[in-house]
Write a protein that holds these residues in place. Structure first.
Motif, PDB file in Angstrom:
ATOM      1  N   GLY A 154      50.936  -2.533  16.967  1.00  8.62           N
ATOM      2  CA  GLY A 154      51.286  -3.733  16.225  1.00  8.62           C
ATOM      3  C   GLY A 154      50.140  -4.728  16.234  1.00  8.62           C
ATOM      4  O   GLY A 154      49.092  -4.502  16.847  1.00  8.62           O
ATOM      5  N   GLU A 155      50.356  -5.842  15.538  1.00  3.11           N
ATOM      6  CA  GLU A 155      49.311  -6.864  15.464  1.00  3.11           C
ATOM      7  C   GLU A 155      48.993  -7.373  16.865  1.00  3.11           C
ATOM      8  O   GLU A 155      49.885  -7.633  17.660  1.00  3.11           O
ATOM      9  CB  GLU A 155      49.759  -8.001  14.552  1.00  3.11           C
ATOM     10  N   GLY A 156      47.725  -7.482  17.177  1.00  3.50           N
ATOM     11  CA  GLY A 156      47.290  -7.954  18.490  1.00  3.50           C
ATOM     12  C   GLY A 156      47.305  -6.895  19.571  1.00  3.50           C
ATOM     13  O   GLY A 156      47.057  -7.199  20.739  1.00  3.50           O
ATOM     14  N   ALA A 157      47.592  -5.636  19.228  1.00  3.26           N
ATOM     15  CA  ALA A 157      47.632  -4.560  20.230  1.00  3.26           C
ATOM     16  C   ALA A 157      46.269  -4.409  20.889  1.00  3.26           C
ATOM     17  O   ALA A 157      45.228  -4.521  20.254  1.00  3.26           O
ATOM     18  CB  ALA A 157      48.052  -3.250  19.579  1.00  3.26           C
ATOM     19  N   LYS A 158      46.308  -4.164  22.190  1.00  2.00           N
ATOM     20  CA  LYS A 158      45.090  -3.976  22.986  1.00  2.00           C
ATOM     21  C   LYS A 158      45.148  -2.626  23.689  1.00  2.00           C
ATOM     22  O   LYS A 158      46.202  -2.046  23.851  1.00  2.00           O
ATOM     23  CB  LYS A 158      44.978  -5.091  24.018  1.00  2.00           C
ATOM     24  N   ASN A 159      43.982  -2.177  24.110  1.00  2.00           N
ATOM     25  CA  ASN A 159      43.912  -0.974  24.928  1.00  2.00           C
ATOM     26  C   ASN A 159      44.426  -1.321  26.322  1.00  2.00           C
ATOM     27  O   ASN A 159      44.085  -2.369  26.872  1.00  2.00           O
ATOM     28  CB  ASN A 159      42.482  -0.463  25.021  1.00  2.00           C
ATOM     29  N   LEU A 160      45.226  -0.453  26.870  1.00  2.00           N
ATOM     30  CA  LEU A 160      45.713  -0.610  28.247  1.00  2.00           C
ATOM     31  C   LEU A 160      45.222   0.592  29.037  1.00  2.00           C
ATOM     32  O   LEU A 160      44.048   0.942  28.951  1.00  2.00           O
ATOM     33  CB  LEU A 160      47.250  -0.705  28.244  1.00  2.00           C
ATOM     34  N   VAL A 161      46.111   1.243  29.753  1.00  2.00           N
ATOM     35  CA  VAL A 161      45.772   2.497  30.426  1.00  2.00           C
ATOM     36  C   VAL A 161      45.406   3.535  29.373  1.00  2.00           C
ATOM     37  O   VAL A 161      44.532   4.372  29.578  1.00  2.00           O
ATOM     38  CB  VAL A 161      46.953   2.980  31.298  1.00  2.00           C
ATOM     39  N   GLY A 162      46.077   3.450  28.228  1.00  3.32           N
ATOM     40  CA  GLY A 162      45.786   4.292  27.074  1.00  3.32           C
ATOM     41  C   GLY A 162      45.343   3.427  25.911  1.00  3.32           C
ATOM     42  O   GLY A 162      45.496   2.207  25.939  1.00  3.32           O
ATOM     43  N   PRO A 163      44.810   4.043  24.853  1.00  5.43           N
ATOM     44  CA  PRO A 163      44.338   3.268  23.704  1.00  5.43           C
ATOM     45  C   PRO A 163      45.491   2.685  22.893  1.00  5.43           C
ATOM     46  O   PRO A 163      46.601   3.223  22.907  1.00  5.43           O
ATOM     47  CB  PRO A 163      43.570   4.299  22.879  1.00  5.43           C
TER      48      PRO A 163
END
Length: 138
Positions: free
Chosen positions: A51-60
């Motif tokens: 979604g909008e503003g999604a960031k990479n965390l443990v996974g992309p």
């Protein structure tokens, strides 16, 4: 003679019920329910955003997954196996991957047992396909 008429009527009734049932089965077999897929997404959200503003965390982040080459999300450190897989994500490849990630890409960093239920995979696919590369719903 009466037995023959009864058999013919039974076959006709069976045929008629199949005519009404098969389209529903075909729809269920081919398309997913994005709302149900959003519930399945809960299994993914600990490691991924969409979604909008999604960031990479443990996974992309997962925006614009379908049509994207594996290992190419900017700012995410993919495994060498993922980068070298040569995969371009589409529905069939995603379904195979999400069933058993380590079998599809040996050496992947993704630690997930997989989703075995075909309908759940179709539903999750329908949910993911709603988001373009910028996280906007299509």
């Amino acid at each position: 003679m009466q037995a023959l008429v009864m058999q013919t009527l039974a076959r006709t009734a069976l045929f008629a019920s199949l005519l009404f049932t098969l389209p529903a089965l075909a729809q269920d077999a081919g398309t997913g329910d994005a709302s149900a897929g959003e519930r399945s997404w809960n299994k993914c959200r600990a490691c991924h955003q969409i979604g909008e503003g999604a960031k990479n965390l443990v996974g992309p982040q997962m925006n614009g997954l379908f049509g994207r080459h594996s290992g190419t999300v900017e700012g995410y450190s993919f495994s060498a196996a993922n980068k070298a897989s040569g995969i371009t994500w589409d529905e069939a490849v995603f379904a195979e991957y999400i069933r058993d990630p380590k079998a599809k890409i040996p050496g992947t960093k993704m630690i997930f047992a997989g989703i075995k239920n075909e309908k759940e995979i179709r539903d999750l696919t329908a949910f993911l396909k709603q988001f373009d590369k910028d996280g906007k719903k299509l």
